[in-house]
Write a protein that holds these residues in place. Structure first.
Motif, PDB file in Angstrom:
ATOM      1  N   LEU A  29      -6.207 -29.882  10.336  1.00  0.00           N
ATOM      2  CA  LEU A  29      -5.879 -28.738  10.686  1.00  0.00           C
ATOM      3  C   LEU A  29      -6.220 -27.558   9.670  1.00  0.00           C
ATOM      4  O   LEU A  29      -6.816 -26.387  10.014  1.00  0.00           O
ATOM      5  CB  LEU A  29      -4.305 -28.483  10.547  1.00  0.00           C
ATOM      6  CG  LEU A  29      -3.601 -29.252  11.813  1.00  0.00           C
ATOM      7  CD1 LEU A  29      -1.990 -29.266  11.525  1.00  0.00           C
ATOM      8  CD2 LEU A  29      -4.059 -28.749  13.221  1.00  0.00           C
ATOM      9  N   SER A  33      -8.779 -24.748  10.854  1.00  0.00           N
ATOM     10  CA  SER A  33      -8.449 -23.411  10.608  1.00  0.00           C
ATOM     11  C   SER A  33      -9.483 -22.573   9.561  1.00  0.00           C
ATOM     12  O   SER A  33      -9.680 -21.388  10.213  1.00  0.00           O
ATOM     13  CB  SER A  33      -7.247 -23.465   9.563  1.00  0.00           C
ATOM     14  OG  SER A  33      -6.941 -22.094   9.034  1.00  0.00           O
ATOM     15  N   SER A  37     -12.094 -19.353  11.417  1.00  0.00           N
ATOM     16  CA  SER A  37     -11.485 -18.441  10.844  1.00  0.00           C
ATOM     17  C   SER A  37     -12.526 -17.147  10.924  1.00  0.00           C
ATOM     18  O   SER A  37     -13.623 -17.456  10.974  1.00  0.00           O
ATOM     19  CB  SER A  37     -11.203 -18.668   9.369  1.00  0.00           C
ATOM     20  OG  SER A  37     -12.156 -18.729   8.620  1.00  0.00           O
ATOM     21  N   TRP A  48      -0.470 -18.863   6.734  1.00  0.00           N
ATOM     22  CA  TRP A  48      -0.327 -20.234   7.443  1.00  0.00           C
ATOM     23  C   TRP A  48      -1.400 -21.217   6.603  1.00  0.00           C
ATOM     24  O   TRP A  48      -1.011 -22.541   6.485  1.00  0.00           O
ATOM     25  CB  TRP A  48      -0.814 -20.043   8.823  1.00  0.00           C
ATOM     26  CG  TRP A  48      -1.108 -21.436   9.559  1.00  0.00           C
ATOM     27  CD1 TRP A  48      -1.888 -21.803  10.210  1.00  0.00           C
ATOM     28  CD2 TRP A  48       0.226 -22.352   9.655  1.00  0.00           C
ATOM     29  NE1 TRP A  48      -1.608 -23.185  10.462  1.00  0.00           N
ATOM     30  CE2 TRP A  48      -0.339 -23.463  10.173  1.00  0.00           C
ATOM     31  CE3 TRP A  48       1.538 -22.306   9.296  1.00  0.00           C
ATOM     32  CZ2 TRP A  48       0.356 -24.750  10.681  1.00  0.00           C
ATOM     33  CZ3 TRP A  48       2.104 -23.466   9.669  1.00  0.00           C
ATOM     34  CH2 TRP A  48       1.457 -24.627  10.266  1.00  0.00           C
ATOM     35  N   ARG A  49      -2.401 -20.822   6.206  1.00  0.00           N
ATOM     36  CA  ARG A  49      -3.266 -21.748   5.352  1.00  0.00           C
ATOM     37  C   ARG A  49      -2.744 -22.043   4.008  1.00  0.00           C
ATOM     38  O   ARG A  49      -2.779 -23.039   3.781  1.00  0.00           O
ATOM     39  CB  ARG A  49      -4.642 -21.128   5.130  1.00  0.00           C
ATOM     40  CG  ARG A  49      -5.495 -20.987   6.572  1.00  0.00           C
ATOM     41  CD  ARG A  49      -7.002 -20.516   6.158  1.00  0.00           C
ATOM     42  NE  ARG A  49      -7.740 -19.916   7.431  1.00  0.00           N
ATOM     43  CZ  ARG A  49      -7.627 -18.867   7.948  1.00  0.00           C
ATOM     44  NH1 ARG A  49      -7.304 -17.750   7.431  1.00  0.00           N
ATOM     45  NH2 ARG A  49      -8.399 -18.521   8.968  1.00  0.00           N
ATOM     46  N   LEU A  52      -0.265 -24.865   5.054  1.00  0.00           N
ATOM     47  CA  LEU A  52      -1.138 -26.089   5.057  1.00  0.00           C
ATOM     48  C   LEU A  52      -1.154 -26.829   3.929  1.00  0.00           C
ATOM     49  O   LEU A  52      -1.243 -28.083   3.709  1.00  0.00           O
ATOM     50  CB  LEU A  52      -2.278 -25.859   6.158  1.00  0.00           C
ATOM     51  CG  LEU A  52      -1.876 -25.707   7.471  1.00  0.00           C
ATOM     52  CD1 LEU A  52      -3.049 -25.525   8.309  1.00  0.00           C
ATOM     53  CD2 LEU A  52      -1.103 -26.846   8.210  1.00  0.00           C
ATOM     54  N   LEU A 206       3.338 -28.201  13.146  1.00  0.00           N
ATOM     55  CA  LEU A 206       2.014 -27.874  12.575  1.00  0.00           C
ATOM     56  C   LEU A 206       0.912 -27.834  13.720  1.00  0.00           C
ATOM     57  O   LEU A 206       0.328 -26.651  13.667  1.00  0.00           O
ATOM     58  CB  LEU A 206       1.603 -28.659  11.458  1.00  0.00           C
ATOM     59  CG  LEU A 206       2.699 -29.011  10.434  1.00  0.00           C
ATOM     60  CD1 LEU A 206       1.962 -30.255   9.643  1.00  0.00           C
ATOM     61  CD2 LEU A 206       2.724 -27.863   9.618  1.00  0.00           C
ATOM     62  N   SER A 210      -0.670 -24.106  14.686  1.00  0.00           N
ATOM     63  CA  SER A 210      -2.158 -24.016  14.330  1.00  0.00           C
ATOM     64  C   SER A 210      -3.049 -23.868  15.648  1.00  0.00           C
ATOM     65  O   SER A 210      -3.896 -23.111  15.588  1.00  0.00           O
ATOM     66  CB  SER A 210      -2.617 -25.297  13.861  1.00  0.00           C
ATOM     67  OG  SER A 210      -2.131 -25.580  12.525  1.00  0.00           O
ATOM     68  N   SER A 211      -2.461 -24.331  16.903  1.00  0.00           N
ATOM     69  CA  SER A 211      -3.080 -24.172  18.090  1.00  0.00           C
ATOM     70  C   SER A 211      -3.180 -22.449  18.400  1.00  0.00           C
ATOM     71  O   SER A 211      -3.892 -22.199  19.374  1.00  0.00           O
ATOM     72  CB  SER A 211      -2.405 -25.020  19.253  1.00  0.00           C
ATOM     73  OG  SER A 211      -1.220 -24.717  19.381  1.00  0.00           O
ATOM     74  N   MET A 213      -2.606 -20.019  16.208  1.00  0.00           N
ATOM     75  CA  MET A 213      -2.914 -19.100  15.022  1.00  0.00           C
ATOM     76  C   MET A 213      -4.292 -18.107  15.281  1.00  0.00           C
ATOM     77  O   MET A 213      -3.777 -16.890  14.954  1.00  0.00           O
ATOM     78  CB  MET A 213      -3.208 -19.930  13.692  1.00  0.00           C
ATOM     79  CG  MET A 213      -3.610 -19.227  12.701  1.00  0.00           C
ATOM     80  SD  MET A 213      -4.251 -20.272  11.198  1.00  0.00           S
ATOM     81  CE  MET A 213      -5.812 -20.512  11.806  1.00  0.00           C
TER      82      MET A 213
END
Length: 402
Positions: A29, A33, A37, A48-49, A52, A206, A210-211, A213
């Motif tokens: 993920l 990401s 980006s 969010w990063r 993770l 998660l 992530s999907s 984001m």
């Protein structure tokens, strides 16, 4: 090699294997990401990063359970996971234009680390487990609430994520209750709230975040770009176009209470630029903008109307109140000092107000402009108000016959 055990004909992954799978998914993920980006990253994506990465390192620390490093790795892992959970909350807050100071994340994770360190972490894998589970539940629940109230209110994406976060928080709440009532070694806890079920809930949360984001990040960036387009780059106030649009709408909404309008113009502004340079002029404009925003309510509209001219719309304000605010702005500006201690220029004001039956913004601006011209003619550095009754009479006379 993934180790498994057989319990009554069921294949059960051991904790090490579960954490390895979870770690690989988190790493994947993170890569996705970063690859997807955009050049301009939104605050939501950045938080969010960070979350993770904290989950990845925290999960890696848990892999050292059962080794000689467990003494320090177990408390560290719990602290990092809690910090990652609150990073999700921090990212959700940015969707509502709220900020979270980084030190708050440390303040949220330290109790988990301390509780674990004081509970024999070298021999007890679940040292400080109650504090750890409680803080994780709190962080996810707060994230769910922020997402539920995020703008736009009816966004399907934020509502979906809010529901996922709420279900995850509910699971962790039951996990905490089971930890207290049954204990981490009980069959009930291990079957429903052990490493594998908890890892599954982690993966659902998660992957869901992530999907979506990129979609949320793009919406946040578009919103910020739109706000920049509506703002004057020098003063940070509304620009003329944005003011006219918002003021027309506000004037219609505040019609039962009426409104007041102020036009302001910095006196002898050209001389400031000619004698002291454009940097001094820019400083004066920014100082006046700061004086305006410090003197009005959050519901009032303040804009740079053009050059050194500014306009303020005060919904529900009376003529007397508007003139008082104009004088207050001048007082604040006079108390400031410009570059090299030079005083800022004085300001002239034209003020008008309207009753419930007059909602013509253009007319109000014309009346205030005439009052501003009168203030200039009378020697500048003064507030001149246009009589509301005369303004309404003039408006009535200007309307074509029906």
């Amino acid at each position: 090699m993934i180790a498994v055990s057989l319990q009554e004909g069921t294949i059960v992954l051991d904790p090490f294997s579960v954490r390895m799978v979870l770690g690989l998914v988190i790493l994947t993920l993170i890569v996705i990401s970063c690859v997807s980006s955009q050049r301009r990253r939104s605050p939501y994506a950045e938080w969010w990063r960070v979350a993770l990465c904290l989950f990845l390192v925290g999960n890696a620390a848990f892999l050292l359970n059962g080794t000689g490093f467990q003494l320090w790795a177990n408390p560290l892992g719990k602290a990092l996971v809690v910090a990652g959970t609150f990073c999700i909350w921090a990212g959700a807050r940015t969707l509502r234009d709220h900020r979270v100071h980084p030190w708050f994340l440390a303040a949220a994770s330290i109790p988990s680390c301390v509780a674990s360190a004081l509970d024999d972490p070298g021999n007890n894998v679940w040292s400080g487990g109650l504090v750890y589970l409680g803080l994780t539940t709190l962080g996810i629940a707060l994230a769910g609430l922020e997402l539920w109230f995020a703008k736009p209110v009816r966004s399907r994406i934020t509502r979906f994520l809010s529901i996922i976060a709420g279900l995850t928080a509910l699971y962790y709440l039951f996990r905490t209750i089971s930890f207290v009532l049954d204990g981490p070694t009980s069959q009930v806890f291990r079957a429903f709230f052990g490493y594998a079920p908890a890892a599954l809930m982690h993966l659902i949360l998660l992957v869901a975040v992530s999907s979506t984001m990129n979609t949320l990040s793009n919406k946040q960036l578009i919103k910020r770009l739109r706000e920049r387009a509506d703002r004057d780059h020098l003063t940070g106030l509304l620009n003329r176009g944005a003011f006219l649009e918002l003021a027309t709408r506000s004037l219609a909404d505040s019609s039962p209470r009426g409104a007041a309008l102020i036009l302001a113009d910095l006196d002898n502004f050209k001389a400031v630029n000619d004698e002291h340079g454009h940097a001094a002029g820019d400083s004066a404009l920014r100082a006046f903008a700061a004086a305006c925003t410090s003197s009005v309510r959050s519901s009032d509209l303040v804009a740079r109307y053009g050059g050194e001219e500014f306009v303020l719309l005060l919904p529900g304000a009376t003529q007397q109140r508007a003139e008082s605010i104009a004088s207050e702005i001048s007082g604040r500006l006079a108390a400031m000092k410009g570059p090299d201690g030079l005083p800022f220029p004085t300001v002239s004001y034209g003020v008008t107000s309207t009753g419930a039956d007059v909602q013509d913004l253009a007319f109000m601006i014309n009346v205030a402009d005439a009052a501003l011209y009168s203030a200039k003619a009378q020697g500048r550095n003064r507030v001149v108000g246009a009589d509301p009754a005369e303004a309404e009479s003039a408006a009535e006379a200007s309307r074509p016959p029906s």
